[in-house]
Scaffold this motif. Structure first.
Motif, PDB file in Angstrom:
ATOM      1  N   PRO A  84       0.820  -1.231   0.000  1.00 58.42           N
ATOM      2  CA  PRO A  84       0.000   0.000   0.000  1.00 58.42           C
ATOM      3  C   PRO A  84       0.847   1.271   0.000  1.00 58.42           C
ATOM      4  O   PRO A  84       0.460   2.266  -0.606  1.00 58.42           O
ATOM      5  N   ALA A  85       2.005   1.215   0.648  1.00 62.40           N
ATOM      6  CA  ALA A  85       2.838   2.418   0.720  1.00 62.40           C
ATOM      7  C   ALA A  85       3.278   2.845  -0.678  1.00 62.40           C
ATOM      8  O   ALA A  85       3.339   4.029  -0.999  1.00 62.40           O
ATOM      9  N   GLU A  87       1.728   2.119  -3.426  1.00 61.51           N
ATOM     10  CA  GLU A  87       0.566   2.567  -4.173  1.00 61.51           C
ATOM     11  C   GLU A  87       0.329   4.052  -3.938  1.00 61.51           C
ATOM     12  O   GLU A  87       0.093   4.800  -4.858  1.00 61.51           O
ATOM     13  N   GLU A  88       0.440   4.424  -2.675  1.00 61.54           N
ATOM     14  CA  GLU A  88       0.218   5.817  -2.334  1.00 61.54           C
ATOM     15  C   GLU A  88       1.191   6.729  -3.071  1.00 61.54           C
ATOM     16  O   GLU A  88       0.849   7.794  -3.537  1.00 61.54           O
ATOM     17  N   GLU A  89       2.417   6.209  -3.152  1.00 63.23           N
ATOM     18  CA  GLU A  89       3.474   7.026  -3.724  1.00 63.23           C
ATOM     19  C   GLU A  89       3.358   7.199  -5.235  1.00 63.23           C
ATOM     20  O   GLU A  89       3.612   8.255  -5.777  1.00 63.23           O
ATOM     21  N   GLU A  92      -1.761   7.516  -9.098  1.00 61.87           N
ATOM     22  CA  GLU A  92      -2.608   8.685  -8.933  1.00 61.87           C
ATOM     23  C   GLU A  92      -4.015   8.364  -9.388  1.00 61.87           C
ATOM     24  O   GLU A  92      -4.212   7.665 -10.374  1.00 61.87           O
ATOM     25  N   HIS A  93      -4.972   8.912  -8.665  1.00 62.58           N
ATOM     26  CA  HIS A  93      -6.359   8.618  -9.008  1.00 62.58           C
ATOM     27  C   HIS A  93      -6.919   9.681  -9.926  1.00 62.58           C
ATOM     28  O   HIS A  93      -6.751  10.862  -9.698  1.00 62.58           O
ATOM     29  N   GLN A 168       8.899   7.943 -10.260  1.00 62.27           N
ATOM     30  CA  GLN A 168       8.344   9.245  -9.932  1.00 62.27           C
ATOM     31  C   GLN A 168       8.704  10.179 -11.063  1.00 62.27           C
ATOM     32  O   GLN A 168       9.798  10.075 -11.615  1.00 62.27           O
TER      33      GLN A 168
END
Lengths: 829, 63
Positions: A84-85, A87-89, A92-93, A168
C-alpha cells in the motif's frame, strides 16, 4: 572443444548479447530459426511470434540489450508492487474511477519498442490508455483498479522482455520539458510574427519607390506594430533578462547588444509609428528575435541531451526499499523514507536503494554502474555496498550508511552534472569575441550620436539606431550553436553521441590518442579456446578445478572459465567440492585449497613460481593472422607439486580496429596503447596494429599518471576506453570517447560515446571536428565582415531600413546554411 | 485599396489562429518525439491476433 575460435559467433537475436559458447537454443521468428542466448529471450521471442507481434524484430533499430526474464521468478519478484505504501506514492487517481502511474522501462530504444509496448498493454483487459515517451523511457498507463493491478502491468511488460518499475516523475525532467516547450513557443511566435511583419514591410519598401498614400503607409506601420509587440514582449524576453543579468554582473556578453538592438529598434519604431515620422524597423526586430531564438533553442537541445544521459543513471537506484524494523517487521516503503541507520533487505535481482553495510547474508553484488566491473563481487557480513548495485545471489540485510543525495552514485552524478553544465570552450570563445564586439559597437554608436549632433542633430537618433541595428550580432550568435548542433546531429546519426562540446573542438587539436586494450580494441569477452593439461591430467578434471577456484572471482578470465564449464562441450566438469580460504591476488590470480590440496591459478610465473616452463607451443606471438587479430593469454593452473594445465584464452580484436588506427595515423596522431594485460602477446599485436607506443601491465592509476605526464609535456591527449576501470582516465584526458558497451559511469565521464562500438567512427569524428572548425571560422569571418561592411553605411546615414533588414537576414541565413553543410554525412575530401 | 482595410486585419486574425494552434500543439506534446510519431504510421494498426485466450470483445466499455 579446443581448436581456434571461429569467426564472430552470432549474437542473441532477441537481446543482442553474446550467446554462451556451446549453447544451442533457437526460436522460430519471422519464419526462420533464430539463435537465442537464454530461456528468457527464447520465451519472449516465441510469445511475440505466437501473438503475431514478431513484426517488431523487423522494425526495431537495435537489440534490447536485456536478457529475457525467467518468468517463474517474476511473479514473486514483483510482489512488492502490492504494498500500500508504494501505491500511495506512485499511483494517482483520476476522476473517472481509473488510476494512472508512470513506469520506467529499460531497453526502450526505438519506435518499434513503443509500438510493441502499447500494443501488448492495450490488449490486456482493464488497461485504458498507454502513452510512451521514448526520450524519457517512461510509459504512462491508465487502468481500471477494479480489474487489474499495477503488478499485472509490470508482469505484462516483463512477458515481452522489458523490465519496468514505477517511477516518480523526475523533477529536472519536468523542468526541462517546460523549458523546451516555452522556448519552442517563443521561437514559433517570433517566426510567425516575422513572416507577417515582412509582408507589411515589403509593402512599405515597395511604397518607398512607388508613391504610396499616407494612409496606407500608416496602416502598414500600425500593423507592423501590432504584430511585433508580442514578439518583442514575449519572444524576446529571455534576451532582455539575460542582458540585464549581464549588466548587473558587469560581464557584458552577446545578450547586451542583442537587447539594445531589439529594444532600441522597437522603441524608435514605436515612436515613429505614433508620430508618423522617421523609419520603422519592425521587420528587423522580428527577424532578430526569430533567428536568435533558433540559435538559443539549438544550444538548449544539446544541453538537455547530455543531462538526460546523466539522469538515466539516477534511474538505476530503485524507488522503493524493504525497510526492516523491530516493531513492524519488513515493510515496503518509498526509497526516500529510508534514513541513515535504517535496516533494509535486498532480494536477489533487486538493486540497492542506499549505500550501506551488510548485516546478514552472503551474496554477490554487481556494481558495474560505478566500478565498471561487469561481474558480481562477493560480499559477506561487514562488506560495504553501494546504492544502485544489483544483488545477484541471495537475500541481504543491510544497514544504510548514506541515503538519498549522499550516496556514492548520487554524488558522482552531481559532479558530472556540474561538469556538463559548463559551456563548451567554443561558446566561451564566442562570448569573448562578443565582449570585444559589444564595446566596439557601443563606442561607435555613442561616437556616431555625438558626431551627428554637430552635423544634423535631428538625424542623430536615426543614424545611431541604424548603427545598432546593422551591428546586431545576430549572425555572430548563430555561428557557434548552429555549427555545433549540425555536427553533433550528423555524428549522432552515425553512432557517436556527443555529450560535451569539448569533443568537436578538442579532437582535431589532439596530439596523441590513447587506447585501452580490453573491450576497446578487442571485444572484451575472452573465451576459453584451449586447454592443455600436463602430467597426464584429464581436461574435464583440470577445468573443474579451475572453475571451483575461480567461482567467486570477478575477473573476466574467471568468467570465461566458468562459462566454458557450463556449456555442453565440457560436460562432466562440474565444480568439485568446496574451496576453502580462497584469496585472490590482484594482478596475479587466485589461490585456494580444495580437498586439502593448495592450488594456484593465474599468471604462469606466479602460479608455479618454481617451474620456469614456457607456455605450450610458444604461441604467444603468432596468434595473429592477417587482419583477424586475436589477443591470446595463457594462464596456468598449478598445485604445490607443479603445473597441472594451461588454459588459452582469446579475445579477438575488433574488425575495424586496424583501418581506424591506420586512418588516425595518417592524420598525424601519435597512437598509444595502455593495457593492464602484462602478456607479451598484447605488445606484439599492438606493434602489428601500428601503435607508436604500447605498454602492458599498466594499472588504472598508471594510465592516469601517463596522461598527466603527457599533458605536462604540453601534449593534448585524447582517450578511448571502454570504462572497465577507465572512469578516472576519461576525466583526465583532454577529450575522451567511451565504447557504448562499456560501463555506464565511464560513459558519463566521457565526452562522447560510440554507440555501436565502431572504432571507424573515431577518424570520422576527427574529420568532422576539422570541418566544424573550418566552418566556424568561416561563420565568424562572414558575420564580422558583414557588420564591418555596413557600419560605414549606417554611420553616414545611408542605411535604409530595407537594406538593414535584407543584409541582416542574408548574413544570418548564410551562417545557418553554411553550418548545415556539416549535417551532410558525406566523406569530405 | 480599401479592400486592404479588410484583408490586413483578417491576416492578423489568421496569424492569431496560427499562433493559438501552434501553442496548443506544443503544449499537447506534439513536438516531443519527432521520430517515433513519423514511424508510427508505418506500423500495422490492425489489431493482431487476440493476445489473451480470455480476451473478449469488450475492451472499451468505460465505467
Amino acid at each position: 572443444m579446443g581448436g581456434e575460435a571461429g569467426t564472430d559467433p552470432p549474437d542473441c537475436f532477441h537481446c543482442g548479447l553474446p550467446i554462451p559458447k556451446g549453447l544451442t537454443l533457437f526460436a522460430d521468428v519471422l519464419g526462420e530459426a533464430r539463435p537465442m542466448c537464454c530461456i528468457g529471450c527464447c520465451a519472449v521471442a516465441e510469445m511475440l511470434e505466437a501473438q503475431g507481434l514478431s513484426e517488431w524484430y523487423r522494425r526495431r533499430k537495435g537489440a534490447t540489450g536485456f536478457r529475457g526474464p525467467f518468468l517463474p521468478d517474476l511473479d514473486d519478484q514483483f510482489a512488492y508492487l502490492e504494498s500500500p505504501a508504494l501505491e500511495e506514492e506512485f499511483i494517482e487517481h483520476d476522476s473517472g474511477g481509473s488510476v494512472h502511474a508512470s513506469l520506467l522501462v529499460e531497453g526502450l530504444s526505438c519506435a518499434a519498442c513503443v509500438w510493441i509496448i502499447e500494443r501488448h498493454l492495450l490488449a490486456r483487459e482493464g488497461i485504458r490508455s498507454v502513452r510512451t515517451s521514448l526520450a524519457s523511457r517512461r510509459v504512462q498507463v491508465e487502468w481500471d483498479p477494479e480489474r487489474i493491478h499495477l503488478r499485472d502491468i509490470v508482469l505484462r511488460l516483463a512477458e515481452i522482455g522489458f523490465a519496468a518499475r514505477p517511477a516518480q516523475p523526475g523533477e529536472s525532467d519536468e523542468l526541462e520539458r517546460k523549458e523546451d516547450r516555452a522556448a519552442l513557443i517563443r521561437m514559433g511566435v517570433a517566426g510567425l510574427g516575422a513572416m507577417n511583419v515582412m509582408t507589411y514591410s515589403v509593402a512599405l519598401y515597395a511604397g518607398a519607390f512607388d508613391e504610396m498614400s499616407e494612409a496606407a503607409v500608416g496602416l502598414m506601420r500600425w500593423m507592423g506594430l501590432i504584430v511585433s509587440t508580442p514578439v518583442v514582449l514575449f519572444s524576446a524576453r529571455p534576451f532582455f533578462r539575460a542582458a540585464w543579468r549581464e549588466i548587473r554582473l558587469a560581464a557584458p556578453g552577446m545578450d547586451v547588444p542583442v537587447a539594445i538592438a531589439i529594444g532600441g529598434a522597437y522603441a524608435v519604431s514605436l515612436y515613429a509609428t505614433i508620430r508618423g515620422t522617421g523609419e520603422v524597423y519592425f521587420d528587423s526586430v522580428c527577424m532578430f528575435t526569430f533567428f536568435l531564438s533558433v540559435g538559443r533553442y539549438l544550444e538548449m537541445r544539446i544541453r538537455h541531451r547530455s543531462s538526460s544521459l546523466t539522469r538515466s543513471m539516477i534511474d538505476a537506484t530503485p524507488a522503493f526499499a524493504r525497510r526492516v524494523r523491530d516493531d513492524e517487521g519488513e515493510r515496503v516503503v518509498p526509497a526516500h523514507a529510508l534514513g541513515v541507520g535504517d535496516r533494509f533487505r535486498v532480494r536477489p535481482g533487486e538493486s540497492l536503494p542506499a549505500d550501506g553495510i551488510v548485516l546478514e547474508g552472503r551474496s554477490a553484488v554487481e556494481e558495474a554502474l560505478v566500478t565498471g566491473e561487469p561481474w558480481p563481487r562477493p560480499v559477506t557480513v561487514g562488506a560495504a555496498v553501494i546504492a544502485g548495485g544489483i544483488n545477484v545471489e541471495s537475500p541481504l540485510l543491510v544497514e544504510a550508511t548514506r541515503v538519498g543525495e549522499r550516496t556514492t552514485l548520487a554524488s558522482i552524478l552531481a559532479l558530472i552534472e556540474r561538469a556538463q553544465s559548463e559551456r563548451p570552450k567554443v561558446a566561451r570563445t564566442a562570448d569573448r569575441v562578443a565582449v570585444a564586439f559589444v564595446s566596439g559597437v557601443l563606442g561607435v554608436a555613442v561616437f556616431n550620436w555625438i558626431a551627428w549632433q554637430f552635423i544634423a542633430p535631428e538625424r542623430a537618433m536615426w543614424t545611431t539606431l541604424a548603427v545598432l541595428v546593422a551591428t546586431c550580432p545576430c549572425a555572430l550568435s548563430l555561428a557557434t550553436p548552429t555549427a555545433l548542433a549540425a555536427a553533433t546531429h550528423a555524428l549522432a546519426r552515425a553512432g557517436l553521441v556527443i555529450t560535451s562540446g569539448r569533443v568537436l573542438e578538442g579532437l582535431a587539436s589532439a596530439d596523441r590518442i590513447l587506447f585501452d586494450k580490453t573491450g576497446t580494441l578487442t571485444r572484451g569477452q575472452p573465451t576459453l579456446t584451449r586447454i592443455v593439461p600436463v602430467r597426464g591430467h584429464e581436461e574435464a578434471e583440470v577445468l573443474a578445478l579451475a572453475r571451483t577456484l575461480e567461482r567467486d572471482s570477478e575477473h573476466p578470465y574467471a568468467h570465461a572459465l566458468r562459462v566454458a564449464g557450463e556449456d555442453g562441450v565440457h560436460s562432466g566438469s562440474a565444480e568439485v567440492g568446496d574451496q576453502e580460504e580462497v584469496a585472490s591476488v590482484t594482478g596475479f590470480g587466485v589461490e585456494g585449497s580444495i580437498a586439502g590440496t593448495r592450488y594456484r591459478i593465474g599468471r604462469p610465473e606466479w602460479a608455479a613460481s618454481s617451474s620456469g616452463e614456457p607456455p605450450p607451443e610458444g604461441e604467444t606471438a603468432d596468434a595473429m593472422d592477417g587482419s583477424a587479430a586475436v589477443f591470446r593469454v595463457w594462464i596456468l593452473l598449478a598445485d604445490e607439486k607443479g603445473p597441472l594445465a594451461w588454459f588459452g584464452l582469446e579475445d579477438p580484436v575488433r574488425k575495424d580496429a586496424r583501418a581506424a588506427l591506420e586512418a588516425l595515423r595518417e592524420r598525424g596522431f601519435r597512437l598509444e596503447m595502455l593495457t593492464g594485460d602484462p602478456s607479451p602477446s598484447a605488445l606484439a599485436i599492438a606493434d602489428r596494429l601500428g601503435f607508436d607506443v604500447a605498454e602492458g601491465g599498466v594499472t588504472p592509476e598508471g594510465k592516469v599518471e601517463r596522461v598527466r605526464l603527457l599533458q605536462a609535456r604540453g601534449e593534448r591527449v585524447a582517450v578511448v576506453g571502454d570504462g572497465v576501470n577507465d572512469g578516472p582516465l576519461m576525466r583526465a584526458g583532454d577529450v575522451s570517447i567511451a565504447m557504448g558497451s562499456g560501463c555506464d559511469l565511464s560513459r558519463l565521464g566521457a565526452d562522447a560515446v560510440l554507440l555501436r562500438n565502431e572504432l571507424a567512427l573515431i577518424p570520422r569524428a576527427v574529420e568532422w571536428s576539422l570541418r566544424m572548425k573550418r566552418i566556424l571560422a568561416q561563420n565568424f569571418g562572414w558575420a564580422i565582415a558583414y557588420n564591418l561592411l555596413v557600419l560605414p553605411l549606417a554611420v553616414s546615414g545611408q542605411l535604409a531600413p530595407w537594406v538593414a533588414a535584407l543584409g541582416m537576414s542574408t548574413s544570418s541565413l548564410v551562417v545557418v546554411l553554411n553550418s548545415l553543410r556539416l549535417n551532410r554525412l558525406r566523406e569530405a575530401g | 485599396m480599401t479592400i486592404l482595410l479588410v484583408l490586413i486585419p483578417l491576416g492578423i486574425v489568421l496569424l492569431g489562429v496560427a499562433i493559438v494552434a501552434f501553442v496548443w500543439a506544443v503544449r499537447n506534446g506534439q513536438f516531443e518525439d519527432l521520430e517515433g510519431e513519423g514511424e508510427r504510421i508505418l506500423f500495422d494498426d490492425e489489431p493482431s491476433l487476440p493476445s489473451d485466450g480470455e480476451r473478449q470483445a469488450s475492451p472499451a466499455e468505460g465505467e
